[in-house]
Design a protein around this motif. Structure first.
Motif, PDB file in Angstrom:
ATOM      1  N   VAL A 138     -11.102  -9.538 -60.185  1.00  0.00           N
ATOM      2  CA  VAL A 138     -10.839 -10.048 -58.673  1.00  0.00           C
ATOM      3  C   VAL A 138     -11.828 -11.191 -59.112  1.00  0.00           C
ATOM      4  CG1 VAL A 138     -11.385 -10.432 -56.072  1.00  0.00           C
ATOM      5  CG2 VAL A 138      -9.975  -8.539 -56.644  1.00  0.00           C
ATOM      6  N   ILE A 139     -12.910 -11.104 -59.924  1.00  0.00           N
ATOM      7  CA  ILE A 139     -13.906 -11.899 -60.371  1.00  0.00           C
ATOM      8  C   ILE A 139     -13.526 -13.349 -60.743  1.00  0.00           C
ATOM      9  CG2 ILE A 139     -16.227 -12.410 -61.563  1.00  0.00           C
ATOM     10  CD1 ILE A 139     -17.129  -9.395 -60.693  1.00  0.00           C
ATOM     11  N   TRP A 140     -12.850 -12.761 -62.436  1.00  0.00           N
ATOM     12  CA  TRP A 140     -11.911 -13.139 -62.849  1.00  0.00           C
ATOM     13  C   TRP A 140     -10.970 -13.781 -62.530  1.00  0.00           C
ATOM     14  CZ3 TRP A 140     -14.749 -14.173 -68.023  1.00  0.00           C
ATOM     15  CH2 TRP A 140     -14.042 -15.408 -69.071  1.00  0.00           C
ATOM     16  N   LEU A 141     -10.741 -14.121 -61.591  1.00  0.00           N
ATOM     17  CA  LEU A 141      -9.426 -14.214 -60.998  1.00  0.00           C
ATOM     18  C   LEU A 141      -9.961 -16.103 -60.250  1.00  0.00           C
ATOM     19  CD1 LEU A 141      -6.266 -15.302 -59.866  1.00  0.00           C
ATOM     20  CD2 LEU A 141      -6.976 -13.668 -57.942  1.00  0.00           C
ATOM     21  N   VAL A 142     -11.455 -15.610 -59.899  1.00  0.00           N
ATOM     22  CA  VAL A 142     -12.077 -16.346 -59.921  1.00  0.00           C
ATOM     23  C   VAL A 142     -12.670 -17.741 -60.301  1.00  0.00           C
ATOM     24  CG1 VAL A 142     -14.344 -17.404 -58.182  1.00  0.00           C
ATOM     25  CG2 VAL A 142     -12.637 -15.075 -57.294  1.00  0.00           C
ATOM     26  N   ALA A 222      -7.663 -25.432 -73.784  1.00  0.00           N
ATOM     27  CA  ALA A 222      -7.083 -24.712 -74.600  1.00  0.00           C
ATOM     28  C   ALA A 222      -8.237 -23.225 -73.450  1.00  0.00           C
ATOM     29  CB  ALA A 222      -7.469 -24.424 -75.884  1.00  0.00           C
ATOM     30  N   ALA A 223      -9.394 -23.850 -73.168  1.00  0.00           N
ATOM     31  CA  ALA A 223      -9.966 -22.461 -72.483  1.00  0.00           C
ATOM     32  C   ALA A 223      -9.028 -22.529 -71.165  1.00  0.00           C
ATOM     33  CB  ALA A 223     -11.532 -23.225 -71.874  1.00  0.00           C
ATOM     34  N   PHE A 224      -8.953 -23.225 -70.662  1.00  0.00           N
ATOM     35  CA  PHE A 224      -8.267 -22.918 -69.041  1.00  0.00           C
ATOM     36  C   PHE A 224      -6.793 -21.932 -69.613  1.00  0.00           C
ATOM     37  CE2 PHE A 224      -4.503 -23.239 -67.172  1.00  0.00           C
ATOM     38  CZ  PHE A 224      -4.706 -23.308 -65.285  1.00  0.00           C
ATOM     39  N   ALA A 225      -5.914 -21.791 -70.861  1.00  0.00           N
ATOM     40  CA  ALA A 225      -4.860 -20.976 -71.116  1.00  0.00           C
ATOM     41  C   ALA A 225      -6.001 -19.403 -71.442  1.00  0.00           C
ATOM     42  CB  ALA A 225      -4.529 -21.258 -72.429  1.00  0.00           C
ATOM     43  N   GLY A 226      -7.397 -19.757 -72.480  1.00  0.00           N
ATOM     44  CA  GLY A 226      -7.459 -18.670 -72.805  1.00  0.00           C
ATOM     45  C   GLY A 226      -8.195 -17.720 -71.422  1.00  0.00           C
ATOM     46  N   ALA A 227      -8.646 -18.355 -70.514  1.00  0.00           N
ATOM     47  CA  ALA A 227      -8.836 -17.801 -69.308  1.00  0.00           C
ATOM     48  C   ALA A 227      -7.698 -17.356 -68.736  1.00  0.00           C
ATOM     49  CB  ALA A 227      -9.296 -18.921 -68.135  1.00  0.00           C
ATOM     50  N   GLY A 228      -6.101 -17.835 -68.713  1.00  0.00           N
ATOM     51  CA  GLY A 228      -4.873 -17.213 -68.646  1.00  0.00           C
ATOM     52  C   GLY A 228      -4.853 -15.976 -69.032  1.00  0.00           C
ATOM     53  N   ILE A 229      -4.775 -16.090 -70.328  1.00  0.00           N
ATOM     54  CA  ILE A 229      -4.924 -14.460 -71.598  1.00  0.00           C
ATOM     55  C   ILE A 229      -5.788 -13.972 -70.957  1.00  0.00           C
ATOM     56  CG2 ILE A 229      -4.738 -14.101 -73.898  1.00  0.00           C
ATOM     57  CD1 ILE A 229      -4.114 -16.980 -74.188  1.00  0.00           C
ATOM     58  N   THR A 230      -6.452 -13.897 -70.924  1.00  0.00           N
ATOM     59  CA  THR A 230      -7.608 -12.646 -70.299  1.00  0.00           C
ATOM     60  C   THR A 230      -7.361 -12.353 -68.525  1.00  0.00           C
ATOM     61  OG1 THR A 230      -9.032 -14.234 -71.517  1.00  0.00           O
ATOM     62  CG2 THR A 230     -10.319 -12.285 -69.829  1.00  0.00           C
ATOM     63  N   LEU A 231      -7.274 -12.755 -68.089  1.00  0.00           N
ATOM     64  CA  LEU A 231      -6.242 -12.158 -66.918  1.00  0.00           C
ATOM     65  C   LEU A 231      -5.536 -11.532 -66.840  1.00  0.00           C
ATOM     66  CD1 LEU A 231      -7.114 -13.074 -63.725  1.00  0.00           C
ATOM     67  CD2 LEU A 231      -5.508 -14.337 -63.713  1.00  0.00           C
TER      68      LEU A 231
END
Length: 258
Positions: A138-142, A222-231
């Motif tokens: 949930v935190i990482w979704l934010v 790229a950072a946004f894509a990395g956040a999506g992969i982590t999610l």
């Protein structure tokens, strides 16, 4: 006289069964989630760190002439870069723990060691990982949502520059598109009393053609894509930890009935 069988032929079936049991004891879902999490966090933290530095330079060069106007942004960049170091270390340790928990609760391991029984401590550990992973997701979704903000800002800036270029090609007067601007103050990057706070017209179009702008834009994407992969990795972890918790509950009830 019948020749005796070779020793390596006698033990081949035993080695095969041992390899099958070992491969069956690997928690593949947790392993895939760990690889996704490592790659996503590395992409988010590495690209995000450099992108924040380039953003500070971009704002300093074109949007604010006074250091006091962007001192808050500079402090935020510095603090968030330290947060990125902490995030990288935390996710590395947490993913290792989740992978170890996956090995611990894999049903194939339980079948290999027949005397294994689910303990109260094991069920408590699985419950803790389930709750912690849900909260972290949930935190990482934010975080994932907020990582889209700089991408949105730079996309608008690029689209505005494209509009200026079209107006320049279709109009002989360069003053007709001087009202087309990007105001960094509207996005909260600068205070409202910052000067100039915005870039307009051909100056904005020139900014969009610089290597620094393209580099910053690509890094944020790229950072946004990395956040999506982590999610995505965290969602897979949620599935894996929930399944492991169910297995622990089942093994606990099974051990109580015996």
């Amino acid at each position: 006289m019948i020749p005796s069988k070779q020793p390596w032929l006698l033990g081949s079936s035993g080695c095969y069964d041992c390899c099958v049991r070992c491969l069956g004891g690997i928690p593949y879902v947790s392993l895939v989630a760990t690889l996704l999490c490592f790659s996503g966090v590395a992409l988010f933290c590495g690209c995000g760190h450099v992108a924040l530095t380039e953003t500070e330079k971009l704002v300093e060069m074109y949007f604010a002439h006074n250091h006091q106007d962007y001192i808050i942004l500079a402090n935020f960049v510095q603090y968030f870069q330290y947060v990125i170091y902490g995030l990288a270390s935390f996710f590395f340790l947490y993913c290792i723990l989740l992978l170890a928990e996956g090995f611990y609760t894999t049903s194939a391991i339980k079948q290999t060691y027949g005397d294994y029984r689910s303990t109260r401590c094991g069920r408590c550990i699985s419950t803790t990982f389930v709750v912690a992973t849900y909260i972290l997701t949930v935190i990482w979704l934010v975080v994932f949502a907020f990582s889209a903000v700089p991408v949105y800002f730079l996309y608008n800036m690029s689209f505005t520059c494209h509009t200026i270029n079209l107006l320049t090609e279709s109009s002989s007067s360069l003053n007709q598109h001087g009202w087309v601007c990007i105001d960094a103050r509207q996005y909260g990057l600068l205070p409202w009393n910052a000067t100039p706070g915005k870039v307009c017209g051909l100056t904005l179009a020139a900014v969009c053609k610089t290597k620094q702008f393209f580099l910053t834009y690509d890094l944020y994407v790229a950072a946004f894509a990395g956040a999506g992969i982590t999610l995505l990795a965290l969602f897979v972890y949620v599935i894996a930890t929930t399944y492991n918790f169910a297995v622990m509950r089942f093994m606990g009830r099974k051990s109580m009935t015996r």
